[in-house]
Design a protein around this motif. Structure first.
Motif, short mmCIF file in Angstrom:
data_model
loop_
_atom_site.label_atom_id
_atom_site.label_comp_id
_atom_site.label_asym_id
_atom_site.label_seq_id
_atom_site.Cartn_x
_atom_site.Cartn_y
_atom_site.Cartn_z
N ALA A 8 0.84 -1.28 -0.05
CA ALA A 8 0.00 -0.10 -0.15
C ALA A 8 1.08 1.27 -0.10
CB ALA A 8 -0.93 0.05 1.20
N MET A 9 1.94 1.14 0.91
CA MET A 9 2.67 2.21 0.93
C MET A 9 3.49 2.73 -0.39
SD MET A 9 4.28 1.58 4.73
CE MET A 9 5.54 2.73 5.06
N LEU A 10 3.82 1.58 -0.91
CA LEU A 10 4.58 1.61 -2.19
C LEU A 10 3.74 2.33 -3.46
CD1 LEU A 10 7.27 1.01 -2.75
CD2 LEU A 10 6.75 -1.34 -3.46
N LEU A 11 2.48 1.61 -3.63
CA LEU A 11 1.65 2.08 -4.47
C LEU A 11 1.26 3.53 -4.45
CD1 LEU A 11 -0.97 -0.76 -5.23
CD2 LEU A 11 0.51 0.33 -6.79
N PHE A 12 0.87 3.84 -2.85
CA PHE A 12 0.78 5.32 -2.84
C PHE A 12 1.80 6.27 -3.11
CE2 PHE A 12 1.00 8.67 -0.02
CZ PHE A 12 -0.15 9.36 0.19
#
Lengths: 262, 223
Positions: B24-28
């Motif tokens: 999630a953090m990466l995609l964000f």
């Protein structure tokens, strides 16, 4: 009895504020560059100093609460931060007015004190929402104290970071020795700080006295009219240590005549 | 120390079996870079602008991770487990902060590469050692403050509202220092090392809040 000494403190604050403003207008010399608007300095700077000291004081009270588990420290921490938040808004507004008058803009980013003041305000503005979102009063007090300690330590650290990030525009009245502040101005300035501190202390005492009186009134009504007559308190951001079974540290009226006689 | 390592291993295992926070953090982060491209209307950024885009994106990505940090403990009774076990309660804090640090490091591994490809004008290689140092210090700040704020917010009613409004102002000094320290690394005229003044501010922040959070974390885990 609540509110002991409030009258004396009120009179002292009134006298100090009147004397300060009289001296500001009739005694302190006009500033050579800024003229009359410079006189807001006697409100803005004392308010700012009192605000920052109060935040640190709130952190100290919070630490005392965690250490002693005495809920009265939480009440004091809450009230100090509450009033400091109001002073903080006052400091931001007077700062903006002064910035507009002397630099031509309502907001100046390269002015570390004002910017740090805003960040500190944004942080402490979350104190009440945080309290409000925790229902259990004991946990609310504990979590709020943890927050207050972190935020109190944040105040000086924030000033270091913001001051390092910006060029010096703000007048450094206290930084340099004698600061270029004439002795007449310095005298009035010191008096203004004392007056603001007195005002702050007075407001805190009033709020504490008002809260304790309200709790006592509720306790008395409950005893006289039965517990059904007193509506339970709703969810609140404020500490509620006068309520039954929530810390017995509040002095209560004696429960029956025999107890009163003894 | 051993309880902390056990708790940390539990978190890492959980994240490996059911990846949740890191993807999630990466995609964000990558989405935010795309948004910055359109929002700023630029194909390339350099200097202070590049430093700001990178650090603000990482800060917001960290907020996502901070929000999720204690969810498993809260929902599956992990808090009770820690309270019942004969271990120091701060072991949980150390484990969570270390876990968040590792998550952030993993995210940055990809996010910084994506940033260099998508947005960064000057070559990232000359400034890379300095960048690693700054990001390591920034991650410590995000990890200690994040672990504390997450524990503070997890048992409130408005958990996902409390985390950003408390964490963002609290992390402002760290962001100021990290963004200023990163700026010379992305300078269009050629990278120079990060200024020691800002590294010192960042290290001071890490030290003060690390010790403070370690000291007060106990009080968040009492019931």
């Amino acid at each position: 009895m609540y509110g002991k000494g409030l009258r004396a403190l009120s009179l002292a604050t009134f006298a100090a504020l009147t004397a300060t403003f009289a001296l500001v207008f009739f005694y302190a010399p006009l500033d050579a560059d800024q003229g009359f608007i410079q006189k807001i300095f006697y409100v803005h700077v004392p308010v700012a100093i009192v605000t920052l000291c109060a935040y640190v004081l709130g952190a100290i009270f919070a630490a005392l609460h965690l250490r002693t588990r005495d809920r009265r420290w939480d009440l004091r921490s809450y009230v100090v931060i509450h009033i400091a938040l109001i002073f903080n808004i006052l400091g931001l507004l007077t700062g903006a007015i002064w910035a507009k008058a002397s630099w031509g803009h309502w907001w100046v980013w390269d002015e570390p004190t004002l910017v740090s003041f805003l960040i500190v305000f944004l942080l402490f503005a979350t104190y009440q929402p945080l309290r409000f979102s925790i229902e259990d009063p004991e946990r609310q007090a504990r979590y709020a104290s943890v927050f207050a300690i972190m935020a109190g330590a944040f105040v000086p650290l924030n000033f270091v970071a913001v001051r390092a990030a910006t060029a010096y525009v703000h007048p450094r009245v206290l930084g340099t020795t004698n600061g270029g502040l004439p002795s007449q101005m310095a005298l009035v300035f010191v008096l203004a700080i004392v007056a603001m501190a007195l005002l702050f202390a007075l407001l805190c005492c009033y709020e504490i006295a008002a809260k304790q009186t309200r709790w006592q009134l509720r306790a008395l009504r409950r005893r006289l009219l039965g517990s059904d007559a007193v509506a339970p308190l709703g969810r609140s951001a404020a500490p509620s240590l006068g309520e039954p079974a929530r810390g017995g540290s509040v002095t209560r009226a004696p429960r029956n005549p025999a107890e009163a006689a003894s | 120390m051993r309880p902390s390592i056990a708790l940390l291993r539990k978190d890492l295992l959980l994240e490996r079996r059911a990846p949740e926070a890191i993807p999630a953090m990466l995609l964000f982060s990558v989405t935010t870079f795309v948004l910055f491209h359109f929002g700023l209307g630029r194909d390339e950024v350099a200097g202070q602008l590049a430093a700001g885009v990178l650090t603000v994106t990482l800060l917001f990505a960290a907020i996502l991770g901070i929000n999720r940090l204690f969810v498993a403990e809260q929902e599956e009774g992990g808090f009770d487990g820690v309270l019942l076990a004969p271990i120091d309660r701060t072991a949980l804090f150390v484990a969570k902060a270390a876990g968040l640090f590792l998550f952030l490091a993993l995210v940055e591994l990809v996010a910084v590469a994506a940033f260099a490809i998508l947005l960064l004008g000057p070559s990232p290689w000359p400034g890379l050692p300095g960048l690693v140092l700054v990001l390591a210090l920034l991650n410590v700040a995000l990890a200690v403050v994040g672990a504390l704020v997450s524990a503070l917010a997890i048992r409130t009613r408005a958990r996902d509202l409390i985390v950003p409004i408390v964490a963002l102002p609290l992390l402002t000094p760290a962001l100021i220092a990290a963004a200023r320290a990163t700026a010379p690394l992305f300078d269009a005229a050629g990278a120079s090392g990060p200024p020691t003044k800002w590294l010192a501010v960042l290290a001071l922040y890490d030290l003060v809040f690390g010790l403070l959070a370690y000291a007060v974390f106990d009080f968040l885990l009492e019931d």
